[in-house]
Design an enzyme around this catalytic site. Structure first.
Site, PDB file in Angstrom:
ATOM      1  N   HIS A 146     -29.627 -32.047 -30.680  1.00 57.99           N
ATOM      2  CA  HIS A 146     -28.493 -32.367 -31.565  1.00 57.99           C
ATOM      3  C   HIS A 146     -28.802 -32.049 -33.024  1.00 57.99           C
ATOM      4  CE1 HIS A 146     -26.658 -35.332 -28.363  1.00 57.99           C
ATOM      5  NE2 HIS A 146     -26.468 -34.062 -28.067  1.00 57.99           N
ATOM      6  N   ARG A 204     -28.308 -41.406 -44.149  1.00 58.44           N
ATOM      7  CA  ARG A 204     -29.173 -41.398 -42.961  1.00 58.44           C
ATOM      8  C   ARG A 204     -30.446 -40.577 -43.208  1.00 58.44           C
ATOM      9  NH1 ARG A 204     -25.876 -39.890 -37.925  1.00 58.44           N
ATOM     10  NH2 ARG A 204     -27.878 -40.312 -36.935  1.00 58.44           N
ATOM     11  N   GLU A 241     -31.702 -51.989 -21.732  1.00 60.39           N
ATOM     12  CA  GLU A 241     -30.774 -52.445 -20.692  1.00 60.39           C
ATOM     13  C   GLU A 241     -30.337 -51.226 -19.886  1.00 60.39           C
ATOM     14  OE1 GLU A 241     -26.754 -52.428 -23.434  1.00 60.39           O
ATOM     15  OE2 GLU A 241     -28.000 -54.225 -23.383  1.00 60.39           O
TER      16      GLU A 241
HETATM   17  C1  BJW Z   1     -33.422 -49.346 -26.817  1.00 61.08           C
HETATM   18  C2  BJW Z   1     -33.900 -50.050 -27.905  1.00 61.08           C
HETATM   19  C3  BJW Z   1     -35.272 -50.273 -27.914  1.00 61.08           C
HETATM   20  C4  BJW Z   1     -31.832 -49.905 -28.194  1.00 61.08           C
HETATM   21  N1  BJW Z   1     -36.026 -49.812 -26.922  1.00 61.08           N
HETATM   22  N2  BJW Z   1     -34.174 -48.896 -25.837  1.00 61.08           N
HETATM   23  C5  BJW Z   1     -17.862 -34.527 -19.811  1.00 61.08           C
HETATM   24  C6  BJW Z   1     -18.865 -33.623 -19.486  1.00 61.08           C
HETATM   25  C7  BJW Z   1     -19.478 -32.850 -20.468  1.00 61.08           C
HETATM   26  C8  BJW Z   1     -19.118 -32.968 -21.799  1.00 61.08           C
HETATM   27  C9  BJW Z   1     -18.119 -33.870 -22.117  1.00 61.08           C
HETATM   28  C10 BJW Z   1     -17.503 -34.626 -21.150  1.00 61.08           C
HETATM   29  N3  BJW Z   1     -16.546 -35.355 -21.762  1.00 61.08           N
HETATM   30  C11 BJW Z   1     -16.602 -35.094 -23.076  1.00 61.08           C
HETATM   31  C12 BJW Z   1     -17.553 -34.194 -23.323  1.00 61.08           C
HETATM   32  C13 BJW Z   1     -17.931 -33.666 -24.636  1.00 61.08           C
HETATM   33  C14 BJW Z   1     -18.792 -34.537 -25.520  1.00 61.08           C
HETATM   34  C15 BJW Z   1     -19.127 -35.899 -24.914  1.00 61.08           C
HETATM   35  O1  BJW Z   1     -20.141 -36.100 -24.270  1.00 61.08           O
HETATM   36  N4  BJW Z   1     -18.302 -36.893 -25.175  1.00 61.08           N
HETATM   37  C16 BJW Z   1     -18.549 -38.245 -24.659  1.00 61.08           C
HETATM   38  C17 BJW Z   1     -18.116 -39.253 -25.692  1.00 61.08           C
HETATM   39  C18 BJW Z   1     -17.873 -38.391 -23.315  1.00 61.08           C
HETATM   40  N5  BJW Z   1     -20.021 -33.814 -25.779  1.00 61.08           N
HETATM   41  C19 BJW Z   1     -20.079 -32.901 -26.723  1.00 61.08           C
HETATM   42  O2  BJW Z   1     -19.098 -32.601 -27.402  1.00 61.08           O
HETATM   43  C20 BJW Z   1     -21.383 -32.166 -26.874  1.00 61.08           C
HETATM   44  N6  BJW Z   1     -21.170 -30.776 -26.787  1.00 61.08           N
HETATM   45  C21 BJW Z   1     -20.678 -30.207 -25.688  1.00 61.08           C
HETATM   46  O3  BJW Z   1     -20.409 -30.841 -24.663  1.00 61.08           O
HETATM   47  O4  BJW Z   1     -20.546 -28.857 -25.820  1.00 61.08           O
HETATM   48  C22 BJW Z   1     -19.894 -28.153 -24.776  1.00 61.08           C
HETATM   49  C23 BJW Z   1     -20.884 -27.443 -23.922  1.00 61.08           C
HETATM   50  C24 BJW Z   1     -21.906 -28.137 -23.308  1.00 61.08           C
HETATM   51  C25 BJW Z   1     -22.773 -27.450 -22.479  1.00 61.08           C
HETATM   52  C26 BJW Z   1     -22.623 -26.114 -22.295  1.00 61.08           C
HETATM   53  C27 BJW Z   1     -21.604 -25.414 -22.926  1.00 61.08           C
HETATM   54  C28 BJW Z   1     -20.722 -26.117 -23.737  1.00 61.08           C
HETATM   55  C29 BJW Z   1     -22.000 -32.442 -28.238  1.00 61.08           C
HETATM   56  C30 BJW Z   1     -22.428 -33.867 -28.396  1.00 61.08           C
HETATM   57  C31 BJW Z   1     -22.897 -34.114 -29.812  1.00 61.08           C
HETATM   58  C32 BJW Z   1     -23.323 -35.560 -30.043  1.00 61.08           C
HETATM   59  N7  BJW Z   1     -23.503 -35.766 -31.437  1.00 61.08           N
HETATM   60  C33 BJW Z   1     -23.978 -37.073 -31.901  1.00 61.08           C
HETATM   61  C34 BJW Z   1     -23.876 -37.123 -33.460  1.00 61.08           C
HETATM   62  C35 BJW Z   1     -24.630 -35.992 -34.167  1.00 61.08           C
HETATM   63  C36 BJW Z   1     -26.043 -36.342 -34.466  1.00 61.08           C
HETATM   64  C37 BJW Z   1     -26.166 -37.585 -35.341  1.00 61.08           C
HETATM   65  O5  BJW Z   1     -25.344 -37.829 -36.233  1.00 61.08           O
HETATM   66  O6  BJW Z   1     -27.168 -38.316 -35.177  1.00 61.08           O
HETATM   67  O7  BJW Z   1     -25.328 -37.276 -31.434  1.00 61.08           O
HETATM   68  S1  BJW Z   1     -23.070 -38.455 -31.208  1.00 61.08           S
HETATM   69  C38 BJW Z   1     -24.461 -39.501 -31.060  1.00 61.08           C
HETATM   70  O8  BJW Z   1     -24.621 -39.810 -29.662  1.00 61.08           O
HETATM   71  C39 BJW Z   1     -25.679 -38.664 -31.489  1.00 61.08           C
HETATM   72  C40 BJW Z   1     -26.666 -39.027 -30.420  1.00 61.08           C
HETATM   73  O9  BJW Z   1     -27.673 -38.049 -30.317  1.00 61.08           O
HETATM   74  C41 BJW Z   1     -25.806 -39.164 -29.193  1.00 61.08           C
HETATM   75  C42 BJW Z   1     -26.414 -39.957 -28.073  1.00 61.08           C
HETATM   76  O10 BJW Z   1     -26.610 -41.304 -28.454  1.00 61.08           O
HETATM   77  P1  BJW Z   1     -27.864 -42.121 -27.900  1.00 61.08           P
HETATM   78  O11 BJW Z   1     -29.110 -41.530 -28.414  1.00 61.08           O
HETATM   79  O12 BJW Z   1     -27.744 -42.266 -26.440  1.00 61.08           O
HETATM   80  O13 BJW Z   1     -27.673 -43.525 -28.655  1.00 61.08           O
HETATM   81  P2  BJW Z   1     -26.817 -44.804 -28.220  1.00 61.08           P
HETATM   82  O14 BJW Z   1     -26.652 -45.642 -29.413  1.00 61.08           O
HETATM   83  O15 BJW Z   1     -25.613 -44.420 -27.481  1.00 61.08           O
HETATM   84  O16 BJW Z   1     -27.773 -45.554 -27.161  1.00 61.08           O
HETATM   85  C43 BJW Z   1     -28.971 -46.175 -27.577  1.00 61.08           C
HETATM   86  C44 BJW Z   1     -29.669 -46.712 -26.334  1.00 61.08           C
HETATM   87  O17 BJW Z   1     -30.928 -47.213 -26.718  1.00 61.08           O
HETATM   88  C45 BJW Z   1     -28.905 -47.862 -25.654  1.00 61.08           C
HETATM   89  O18 BJW Z   1     -28.839 -47.617 -24.256  1.00 61.08           O
HETATM   90  C46 BJW Z   1     -29.776 -49.104 -25.935  1.00 61.08           C
HETATM   91  O19 BJW Z   1     -29.804 -50.017 -24.842  1.00 61.08           O
HETATM   92  C47 BJW Z   1     -31.140 -48.478 -26.122  1.00 61.08           C
HETATM   93  N8  BJW Z   1     -32.002 -49.221 -27.019  1.00 61.08           N
HETATM   94  N9  BJW Z   1     -32.812 -50.365 -28.741  1.00 61.08           N
HETATM   95  C48 BJW Z   1     -35.403 -49.133 -25.884  1.00 61.08           C
HETATM   96  N10 BJW Z   1     -35.833 -50.976 -28.931  1.00 61.08           N
END
Ligand code: BJW
Length: 241
Positions: free
Chosen positions: A108, A58, A203
């Site tokens: 992130h 990546r 979307e």
């Molecule tokens: C277009 C397009 C075009 C396409 N034009 N649009 C409930 C509440 C709070 C927390 C949690 C919860 N349940 C679980 C949790 C914990 C967890 C979590 O959220 N889990 C879920 C699965 C439910 N979260 C965590 O663990 C986080 N930490 C945390 O909560 O710590 C505790 C804490 C918080 C606050 C205070 C104190 C303590 C950490 C999350 C880490 C995420 N890491 C990743 C990977 C690392 C980085 C990497 O490798 O790149 O980050 S996961 C991955 O998802 C990456 C991204 O940054 C992240 C978000 O993804 P993103 O950017 O939204 O991408 P997609 O693919 O999902 O969406 C793309 C969008 O683009 C789509 O909608 C398309 O339609 C659109 N699109 N082409 C416009 N041309």
């Protein structure tokens, strides 16, 4: 809209048209890899070689990618919007910076930085990461990892983000699916403090219903048009007719 500070959150969708994959779209990164294997501390402990090669690939892709019109338009907005723009990105690429955007908050983490899993030190990084690399601070070998935030880890800048969300006149989310917290909760937080909220996405996201306004379209088309409208370009005689 009333002039005031704008807070923008970007996700993988803004870099999709620069050739970097999204996570959850069809054919996205999580259709090829199990996130538990490559994006958790447990996955790294179980198979660091797999995780390092995942991020090495990546990093190479990101280094070859170029910013698209959406990245450039946001840099233009930041330079031209007097009340101030804060750009928070979930992306670990540097395309906002390459487009000329200064002071981007990478909640992130970043591909171009390393972190020592032994002592927590972080430092700039280019090229591949291997199991033979060592920490310049504590000298631990085999504990170097990308400075990215995995599931279960605490994102960067959370205190500063809470402060800017409380003062925002407008909150805009671009190209993010609204599935990962705490970022997915920012729209509710900004709205609670009185911000107008806008989603720009291909979307509707998982949290679309929480936004006041939505623009459906590709980031490369929709973002420049939105920026032009804010900066007063592209009226009846302007580039977008
Ligand atoms: C277009 C397009 C075009 C396409 N034009 N649009 C409930 C509440 C709070 C927390 C949690 C919860 N349940 C679980 C949790 C914990 C967890 C979590 O959220 N889990 C879920 C699965 C439910 N979260 C965590 O663990 C986080 N930490 C945390 O909560 O710590 C505790 C804490 C918080 C606050 C205070 C104190 C303590 C950490 C999350 C880490 C995420 N890491 C990743 C990977 C690392 C980085 C990497 O490798 O790149 O980050 S996961 C991955 O998802 C990456 C991204 O940054 C992240 C978000 O993804 P993103 O950017 O939204 O991408 P997609 O693919 O999902 O969406 C793309 C969008 O683009 C789509 O909608 C398309 O339609 C659109 N699109 N082409 C416009 N041309």
């Amino acid at each position: 809209m009333q002039p005031g500070p704008i807070v923008i959150l970007t996700g993988a969708g803004i870099s999709a048209e620069s050739g970097l994959g999204t996570f959850r779209d069809a054919g996205g990164i999580w259709s090829k890899y199990d996130l538990a294997d490559v994006a958790t501390p447990q996955g790294y402990a179980a198979d660091p070689g797999l995780v390092l090669s995942f991020y090495n690939a990546r990093r190479a892709n990101a280094a070859a990618a170029r910013p698209n019109p959406a990245h450039r338009a946001l840099a233009r907005l930041a330079a031209g919007w007097a009340p101030g723009v804060t750009l928070i990105t979930q992306n670990i690429d540097a395309l906002h910076e390459t487009a000329g955007h200064r002071d981007v908050w990478h909640m992130h983490g970043r591909l171009d930085r390393a972190q020592c899993a032994a002592c927590g030190h972080t430092w700039p990084w280019t090229g591949d990461m291997t199991r033979a690399d060592g920490c310049p601070t504590c000298a631990a070998v085999g504990r170097v990892r990308p400075d990215v935030v995995w599931f279960g880890e605490v994102p960067y800048h959370l205190d500063e983000i809470a402060a800017v969300l409380a003062r925002a006149a407008m909150f805009v989310a671009i190209g993010t699916s609204g599935t990962v917290y705490p970022a997915a909760g920012f729209v509710a937080e900004a709205a609670r403090h009185g911000a107008r909220t806008l989603e720009i996405n291909l979307e509707p996201s998982e949290v679309s219903r929480l936004f006041d306004d939505r623009i459906l379209g590709t980031a490369s088309e929709a973002v420049p048009r939105w920026v032009d409208s804010l900066l007063g370009v592209g009226g009846p005689q302007g580039p977008h007719g």
